[in-house]
Design an enzyme around this catalytic site. Structure first.
Site, PDB file in Angstrom:
ATOM      1  N   GLU A 137       6.504   6.701  -8.777  1.00 24.42           N
ATOM      2  CA  GLU A 137       5.090   6.332  -8.663  1.00 24.42           C
ATOM      3  C   GLU A 137       4.394   7.200  -7.621  1.00 24.42           C
ATOM      4  O   GLU A 137       3.277   7.671  -7.823  1.00 24.42           O
ATOM      5  CB  GLU A 137       4.951   4.860  -8.256  1.00 24.42           C
ATOM      6  CG  GLU A 137       5.444   3.878  -9.299  1.00 24.42           C
ATOM      7  CD  GLU A 137       5.182   2.432  -8.907  1.00 24.42           C
ATOM      8  OE1 GLU A 137       4.122   2.149  -8.324  1.00 24.42           O
ATOM      9  OE2 GLU A 137       6.040   1.586  -9.190  1.00 24.42           O
ATOM     10  N   ASN A 183      -5.083   3.107 -13.170  1.00 28.36           N
ATOM     11  CA  ASN A 183      -4.133   2.133 -12.626  1.00 28.36           C
ATOM     12  C   ASN A 183      -2.738   2.725 -12.713  1.00 28.36           C
ATOM     13  O   ASN A 183      -2.454   3.526 -13.605  1.00 28.36           O
ATOM     14  CB  ASN A 183      -4.203   0.842 -13.454  1.00 28.36           C
ATOM     15  CG  ASN A 183      -3.246  -0.222 -12.952  1.00 28.36           C
ATOM     16  OD1 ASN A 183      -3.118  -0.440 -11.732  1.00 28.36           O
ATOM     17  ND2 ASN A 183      -2.553  -0.896 -13.866  1.00 28.36           N
ATOM     18  N   GLY A 188       0.779  -1.239   0.000  1.00 24.52           N
ATOM     19  CA  GLY A 188       0.000   0.000   0.000  1.00 24.52           C
ATOM     20  C   GLY A 188       0.808   1.285   0.000  1.00 24.52           C
ATOM     21  O   GLY A 188       0.311   2.327   0.434  1.00 24.52           O
ATOM     22  N   SER A 189       2.019   1.248  -0.526  1.00 26.60           N
ATOM     23  CA  SER A 189       2.790   2.500  -0.519  1.00 26.60           C
ATOM     24  C   SER A 189       2.183   3.539  -1.463  1.00 26.60           C
ATOM     25  O   SER A 189       2.230   4.743  -1.179  1.00 26.60           O
ATOM     26  CB  SER A 189       4.267   2.250  -0.854  1.00 26.60           C
ATOM     27  OG  SER A 189       4.439   1.898  -2.196  1.00 26.60           O
ATOM     28  N   ASP A 246      -3.363  -3.769 -18.578  1.00 29.94           N
ATOM     29  CA  ASP A 246      -2.356  -2.710 -18.777  1.00 29.94           C
ATOM     30  C   ASP A 246      -2.392  -2.124 -20.193  1.00 29.94           C
ATOM     31  O   ASP A 246      -1.355  -1.736 -20.737  1.00 29.94           O
ATOM     32  CB  ASP A 246      -0.938  -3.243 -18.465  1.00 29.94           C
ATOM     33  CG  ASP A 246      -0.818  -3.771 -17.038  1.00 29.94           C
ATOM     34  OD1 ASP A 246      -1.498  -3.229 -16.152  1.00 29.94           O
ATOM     35  OD2 ASP A 246      -0.063  -4.728 -16.820  1.00 29.94           O
ATOM     36  N   HIS A 276       1.190   1.493 -13.217  1.00 30.38           N
ATOM     37  CA  HIS A 276       1.951   0.320 -13.670  1.00 30.38           C
ATOM     38  C   HIS A 276       3.440   0.669 -13.622  1.00 30.38           C
ATOM     39  O   HIS A 276       3.842   1.731 -14.115  1.00 30.38           O
ATOM     40  CB  HIS A 276       1.535  -0.052 -15.103  1.00 30.38           C
ATOM     41  CG  HIS A 276       2.247  -1.256 -15.594  1.00 30.38           C
ATOM     42  ND1 HIS A 276       1.931  -2.533 -15.158  1.00 30.38           N
ATOM     43  CD2 HIS A 276       3.280  -1.401 -16.463  1.00 30.38           C
ATOM     44  CE1 HIS A 276       2.736  -3.394 -15.751  1.00 30.38           C
ATOM     45  NE2 HIS A 276       3.566  -2.745 -16.546  1.00 30.38           N
TER      46      HIS A 276
HETATM   47  C1  GRF Z   1       3.548  -0.807  -7.497  1.00 33.03           C
HETATM   48  O1  GRF Z   1       4.827  -0.940  -8.056  1.00 33.03           O
HETATM   49  C2  GRF Z   1       2.521  -0.605  -8.565  1.00 33.03           C
HETATM   50  O2  GRF Z   1       2.993   0.118  -9.667  1.00 33.03           O
HETATM   51  C3  GRF Z   1       2.231  -2.010  -8.982  1.00 33.03           C
HETATM   52  O3  GRF Z   1       2.254  -2.756  -7.792  1.00 33.03           O
HETATM   53  C4  GRF Z   1       3.092  -2.100  -6.845  1.00 33.03           C
HETATM   54  C5  GRF Z   1       2.271  -1.869  -5.632  1.00 33.03           C
HETATM   55  O4  GRF Z   1       3.034  -1.327  -4.578  1.00 33.03           O
HETATM   56  N1  GRF Z   1       0.991  -2.085  -9.729  1.00 33.03           N
HETATM   57  P1  GRF Z   1       2.307  -0.707  -3.316  1.00 33.03           P
HETATM   58  O5  GRF Z   1       1.368  -1.763  -2.768  1.00 33.03           O
HETATM   59  O6  GRF Z   1       1.565   0.508  -3.769  1.00 33.03           O
HETATM   60  O7  GRF Z   1       3.401  -0.380  -2.357  1.00 33.03           O
END
Ligand code: GRF
Length: 216
Positions: free
Chosen positions: A173, A106, A15-16, A144, A108
């Site tokens: 991200e 989403n 969940g980062s 995707d 990715h």
């Molecule tokens: C992230 O790298 C996201 O791009 C991918 O899965 C990972 C999830 O990481 N779809 P987090 O759970 O948000 O830390």
């Protein structure tokens, strides 16, 4: 600003990105977090932020389709303006994606259309890429494949391994995803005729932040 813009976030793991979305919410509020994994670390992050967090266990459903339908129904019950998939490791039913066309996004961890699917960082390394990054896109019925909204890039450094590269991309991200969601909530980005359309201000800001967009 329209703080009543409600975002439901679907997660499966740590969940980062959810945390980044919580911390950087300006034009939206996160109204619910749903997970297909009761062990997802992001559930605790949501509860700490007083956001309703609901998890479902695959073992409680005879078929995967039942679990998917339940998540869809629970998500819809919150009447979200936008659904943000943030590490949600489950393929969305085409009907669900269709129902939320332009209202489901989403993140990715690759520069789509390169490296859809899993293990993006090791595949980028194996392919000898010199630049890697992440993409936020609208969700369609494919995996995707939906219209790209924005991308953030970073170099692949000599000596990078999967972990180092993943960490560099993850930082991007955490900047890119909240920015896109804030823009959508504020009306700066929308889906128009199958493409991500930007207001002039959103386009300028994307440029200032070094995010690339599909717009000319
Ligand atoms: C992230 O790298 C996201 O791009 C991918 O899965 C990972 C999830 O990481 N779809 P987090 O759970 O948000 O830390």
């Amino acid at each position: 600003m329209p703080k009543d813009f409600a975002v439901a976030v679907l997660i499966s793991g740590r969940g980062s990105n959810l945390k980044a979305l919580i911390d950087s919410a300006e034009n939206y509020r996160i109204s619910a977090v749903l997970s297909n994994n009761p062990e997802a670390g992001g559930l605790a992050l949501a509860r700490q932020a007083s956001i309703p967090a609901i998890a479902f266990d695959r073992g409680d459903f005879p078929a995967l389709g039942g679990l998917k339908e339940r998540i869809r129904a629970e998500c819809k019950a919150f009447a979200p303006d936008l659904i943000a998939l943030a590490g949600f490791m489950q393929i969305i039913q085409p009907e669900f994606a269709d129902e939320f066309t332009g209202r489901m996004v989403n993140i990715h961890p690759a520069l789509l259309p390169k490296f859809p699917g899993l293990h993006t960082h090791s595949r980028a390394l194996a392919a000898g890429e010199s630049v890697h990054g992440c993409t936020v896109h609208f969700v369609d019925a494919g995996v995707d494949t939906g219209p790209v909204i924005a991308q953030a890039r970073c170099p692949v450094m000599p000596g990078d391994d999967e972990e180092r590269l993943a960490a560099r991309v993850l930082e991007l991200e955490h900047r890119l995803y909240p920015w896109v969601v804030n823009q959508i909530a504020g009306g700066g980005i929308k889906l128009h005729q199958g493409r991500a359309a930007f207001s002039p201000a959103a386009l300028k800001e994307a440029g200032n932040l070094s995010f690339s967009t599909p717009n000319p």
